[in-house]
Design a protein around this motif. Sequence first.
Motif, PDB file in Angstrom:
ATOM      1  N   LEU A  10       0.920  -1.083   0.010  1.00 10.88           N
ATOM      2  CA  LEU A  10      -0.024   0.007  -0.120  1.00 10.88           C
ATOM      3  C   LEU A  10       0.830   1.201   0.011  1.00 10.88           C
ATOM      4  O   LEU A  10       1.768   1.266   0.720  1.00 10.88           O
ATOM      5  N   THR A  11       0.656   2.138  -0.844  1.00 13.37           N
ATOM      6  CA  THR A  11       1.632   3.256  -1.090  1.00 13.37           C
ATOM      7  C   THR A  11       0.677   4.470  -1.450  1.00 13.37           C
ATOM      8  O   THR A  11      -0.335   4.285  -1.914  1.00 13.37           O
ATOM      9  N   GLY A  12       1.365   5.661  -1.497  1.00 21.64           N
ATOM     10  CA  GLY A  12       0.687   6.751  -1.953  1.00 21.64           C
ATOM     11  C   GLY A  12       1.387   8.100  -1.313  1.00 21.64           C
ATOM     12  O   GLY A  12       2.164   7.872  -0.298  1.00 21.64           O
ATOM     13  N   GLY A  13       1.344   9.218  -2.074  1.00 23.63           N
ATOM     14  CA  GLY A  13       1.790  10.357  -1.366  1.00 23.63           C
ATOM     15  C   GLY A  13       1.479  11.114  -0.190  1.00 23.63           C
ATOM     16  O   GLY A  13       0.514  10.632   0.285  1.00 23.63           O
ATOM     17  N   ILE A  14       2.215  11.787   0.331  1.00 20.24           N
ATOM     18  CA  ILE A  14       1.820  12.696   1.369  1.00 20.24           C
ATOM     19  C   ILE A  14       0.694  13.162   1.286  1.00 20.24           C
ATOM     20  O   ILE A  14       0.206  13.900   0.195  1.00 20.24           O
ATOM     21  N   GLY A  15      -0.408  13.010   2.249  1.00 26.77           N
ATOM     22  CA  GLY A  15      -1.563  13.360   2.288  1.00 26.77           C
ATOM     23  C   GLY A  15      -2.621  12.848   1.325  1.00 26.77           C
ATOM     24  O   GLY A  15      -3.937  13.474   0.968  1.00 26.77           O
ATOM     25  N   PRO A 117       5.312   4.091   2.329  1.00 28.13           N
ATOM     26  CA  PRO A 117       5.239   5.256   1.660  1.00 28.13           C
ATOM     27  C   PRO A 117       6.262   5.627   0.707  1.00 28.13           C
ATOM     28  O   PRO A 117       5.682   6.122  -0.378  1.00 28.13           O
ATOM     29  N   LEU A 118       7.087   4.969   0.713  1.00 30.34           N
ATOM     30  CA  LEU A 118       8.370   5.154  -0.431  1.00 30.34           C
ATOM     31  C   LEU A 118       8.553   4.032  -1.175  1.00 30.34           C
ATOM     32  O   LEU A 118       9.449   3.529  -1.669  1.00 30.34           O
ATOM     33  N   LEU A 119       7.515   3.229  -1.231  1.00 34.46           N
ATOM     34  CA  LEU A 119       7.408   1.742  -2.275  1.00 34.46           C
ATOM     35  C   LEU A 119       7.856   1.984  -3.575  1.00 34.46           C
ATOM     36  O   LEU A 119       9.019   1.079  -3.977  1.00 34.46           O
ATOM     37  N   VAL A 120       7.443   3.099  -4.325  1.00 37.55           N
ATOM     38  CA  VAL A 120       8.111   3.236  -5.474  1.00 37.55           C
ATOM     39  C   VAL A 120       9.280   3.789  -5.530  1.00 37.55           C
ATOM     40  O   VAL A 120      10.068   3.414  -6.428  1.00 37.55           O
ATOM     41  N   GLU A 121       9.903   4.493  -4.617  1.00 28.44           N
ATOM     42  CA  GLU A 121      11.152   5.072  -4.380  1.00 28.44           C
ATOM     43  C   GLU A 121      12.059   4.104  -4.221  1.00 28.44           C
ATOM     44  O   GLU A 121      13.380   4.262  -4.311  1.00 28.44           O
ATOM     45  N   ARG A 127       8.271  -4.110  -4.873  1.00 28.02           N
ATOM     46  CA  ARG A 127       7.395  -4.400  -5.977  1.00 28.02           C
ATOM     47  C   ARG A 127       7.582  -6.204  -6.112  1.00 28.02           C
ATOM     48  O   ARG A 127       6.681  -6.872  -6.471  1.00 28.02           O
ATOM     49  N   GLU A 128       8.984  -6.566  -5.881  1.00 24.89           N
ATOM     50  CA  GLU A 128       9.140  -7.911  -6.055  1.00 24.89           C
ATOM     51  C   GLU A 128       8.655  -8.607  -4.806  1.00 24.89           C
ATOM     52  O   GLU A 128       8.519  -9.921  -4.998  1.00 24.89           O
ATOM     53  N   ARG A 129       8.510  -7.821  -3.798  1.00 21.14           N
ATOM     54  CA  ARG A 129       8.177  -8.630  -2.446  1.00 21.14           C
ATOM     55  C   ARG A 129       6.663  -9.039  -2.219  1.00 21.14           C
ATOM     56  O   ARG A 129       6.315  -9.833  -1.574  1.00 21.14           O
ATOM     57  N   VAL A 130       5.789  -8.017  -2.750  1.00 19.66           N
ATOM     58  CA  VAL A 130       4.462  -8.081  -2.719  1.00 19.66           C
ATOM     59  C   VAL A 130       3.950  -8.724  -3.891  1.00 19.66           C
ATOM     60  O   VAL A 130       4.287  -9.016  -4.941  1.00 19.66           O
ATOM     61  N   ASP A 131       2.479  -9.244  -3.827  1.00 17.33           N
ATOM     62  CA  ASP A 131       1.787  -9.821  -4.723  1.00 17.33           C
ATOM     63  C   ASP A 131       0.970  -8.772  -5.389  1.00 17.33           C
ATOM     64  O   ASP A 131       0.563  -8.738  -6.712  1.00 17.33           O
ATOM     65  N   GLN A 164       9.992  15.846  -3.627  1.00 22.80           N
ATOM     66  CA  GLN A 164      11.072  14.528  -3.294  1.00 22.80           C
ATOM     67  C   GLN A 164      10.720  13.190  -3.478  1.00 22.80           C
ATOM     68  O   GLN A 164      11.274  12.185  -3.282  1.00 22.80           O
ATOM     69  N   GLN A 165       9.235  13.116  -3.616  1.00 21.48           N
ATOM     70  CA  GLN A 165       8.697  11.783  -3.524  1.00 21.48           C
ATOM     71  C   GLN A 165       8.200  11.372  -5.221  1.00 21.48           C
ATOM     72  O   GLN A 165       8.526  12.292  -5.892  1.00 21.48           O
ATOM     73  N   ALA A 166       7.921  10.254  -5.425  1.00 20.70           N
ATOM     74  CA  ALA A 166       7.614   9.742  -6.678  1.00 20.70           C
ATOM     75  C   ALA A 166       6.451  10.490  -7.494  1.00 20.70           C
ATOM     76  O   ALA A 166       5.607  10.941  -6.602  1.00 20.70           O
ATOM     77  N   THR A 167       6.318  10.694  -8.449  1.00 19.64           N
ATOM     78  CA  THR A 167       5.245  11.333  -9.048  1.00 19.64           C
ATOM     79  C   THR A 167       3.908  10.474  -9.135  1.00 19.64           C
ATOM     80  O   THR A 167       3.996   9.268  -8.772  1.00 19.64           O
ATOM     81  N   ARG A 168       2.934  11.209  -9.342  1.00 21.09           N
ATOM     82  CA  ARG A 168       1.626  10.535  -9.110  1.00 21.09           C
ATOM     83  C   ARG A 168       1.822   9.134 -10.668  1.00 21.09           C
ATOM     84  O   ARG A 168       1.351   8.259 -10.404  1.00 21.09           O
ATOM     85  N   ALA A 169       2.415   9.818 -11.717  1.00 21.25           N
ATOM     86  CA  ALA A 169       2.304   8.808 -12.744  1.00 21.25           C
ATOM     87  C   ALA A 169       3.396   7.692 -12.495  1.00 21.25           C
ATOM     88  O   ALA A 169       2.982   6.656 -12.839  1.00 21.25           O
ATOM     89  N   ALA A 170       4.456   7.949 -11.743  1.00 18.19           N
ATOM     90  CA  ALA A 170       5.272   6.947 -11.431  1.00 18.19           C
ATOM     91  C   ALA A 170       4.553   5.664 -10.572  1.00 18.19           C
ATOM     92  O   ALA A 170       4.747   4.488 -10.604  1.00 18.19           O
ATOM     93  N   ARG A 171       3.914   6.197  -9.474  1.00 19.40           N
ATOM     94  CA  ARG A 171       3.124   5.312  -8.594  1.00 19.40           C
ATOM     95  C   ARG A 171       2.058   4.666  -9.563  1.00 19.40           C
ATOM     96  O   ARG A 171       1.949   3.213  -9.368  1.00 19.40           O
ATOM     97  N   ALA A 172       1.319   5.277 -10.390  1.00 22.41           N
ATOM     98  CA  ALA A 172       0.275   4.389 -11.206  1.00 22.41           C
ATOM     99  C   ALA A 172       1.067   3.516 -11.825  1.00 22.41           C
ATOM    100  O   ALA A 172       0.268   2.236 -12.250  1.00 22.41           O
ATOM    101  N   ALA A 173       2.136   3.656 -12.589  1.00 24.01           N
ATOM    102  CA  ALA A 173       2.688   2.630 -13.297  1.00 24.01           C
ATOM    103  C   ALA A 173       3.141   1.372 -12.605  1.00 24.01           C
ATOM    104  O   ALA A 173       3.119   0.580 -13.327  1.00 24.01           O
ATOM    105  N   VAL A 174       3.285   1.422 -11.444  1.00 23.83           N
ATOM    106  CA  VAL A 174       3.384   0.010 -10.758  1.00 23.83           C
ATOM    107  C   VAL A 174       2.413  -0.466 -10.108  1.00 23.83           C
ATOM    108  O   VAL A 174       2.598  -1.511  -9.412  1.00 23.83           O
ATOM    109  N   ALA A 175       1.124   0.206 -10.176  1.00 20.35           N
ATOM    110  CA  ALA A 175       0.007  -0.053  -9.301  1.00 20.35           C
ATOM    111  C   ALA A 175      -0.849  -1.428 -10.062  1.00 20.35           C
ATOM    112  O   ALA A 175      -0.911  -1.535 -11.362  1.00 20.35           O
ATOM    113  N   ASP A 176      -1.513  -2.178  -9.176  1.00 19.70           N
ATOM    114  CA  ASP A 176      -2.267  -3.276  -9.396  1.00 19.70           C
ATOM    115  C   ASP A 176      -3.721  -2.646  -9.425  1.00 19.70           C
ATOM    116  O   ASP A 176      -4.846  -3.086 -10.260  1.00 19.70           O
ATOM    117  N   ALA A 177      -3.831  -1.531  -8.801  1.00 21.99           N
ATOM    118  CA  ALA A 177      -5.079  -0.917  -8.527  1.00 21.99           C
ATOM    119  C   ALA A 177      -4.814   0.653  -7.880  1.00 21.99           C
ATOM    120  O   ALA A 177      -3.872   0.585  -7.139  1.00 21.99           O
TER     121      ALA A 177
END
Length: 207
Positions: A10-15, A117-121, A127-131, A164-177
């Motif tokens: 589970l991840t997402g930017g601050i706020g 919080p920094l899963l993408v970073e 990403r390899e650890r979770v399903d 300093q955090q990953a962009t919204r696009a970068a997070r979306a790129a690794v998301a299953d949902a």
Amino acid sequence: MDRNNLLIGLTGGIGSGKSTVGHILVKLGGHLVDTDAISRRLSAPGGLAIGPLREEFGAGMIDAQGAMDRAAMRELVFRDTTARQRLEAILHPLINDQTHVEAARAAPGQPIVFDVPLLVESGSRWRERVDRVLVVDCSNETQVERVMARSGVTREMVERIIAQQATRAARAAVADAVVLNDGITLVELQHAVAGIWEAWTGRARAG
């Protein structure tokens, strides 16, 4: 924990509302491992990271209560490009050890939610650890407004953190949902998360 446990990152930017989604997943039956909470415990008075932090960064990074001075560390990380790497070199191995301990407390077959919080970073490590990866998303302006309201920090500071955090696009790129937590009510958010939970686990709301 056995390998029948579904592992959810589970991840997402601050706020973004990531912590709220984490609590919803617990109510649905998940076992939550909160890596940010682990980090805070490690850097609290008497925490395992305090000695190494004092040795690496000096006594000025430890506050009067014996905890890491988070505001001072944040400023240092902004100023010094190597400071984040030095901080992570201390914290990440300790956090990793504790996540294994906390994950092992899940019941057999119980889905485990790793709030990172920094899963993408972190690159491929998580990403390899979770399903599955669930991203909580909202606009940058919503992030700024929420963090200012809850923490009393300046807009400039929140914008610096977001940058300093990953962009919204970068997070979306690794998301299953992706859950868009912007302009919706808590009930609507709960329904959205419950739908993903049921699709991934085949389980309806626990209890």
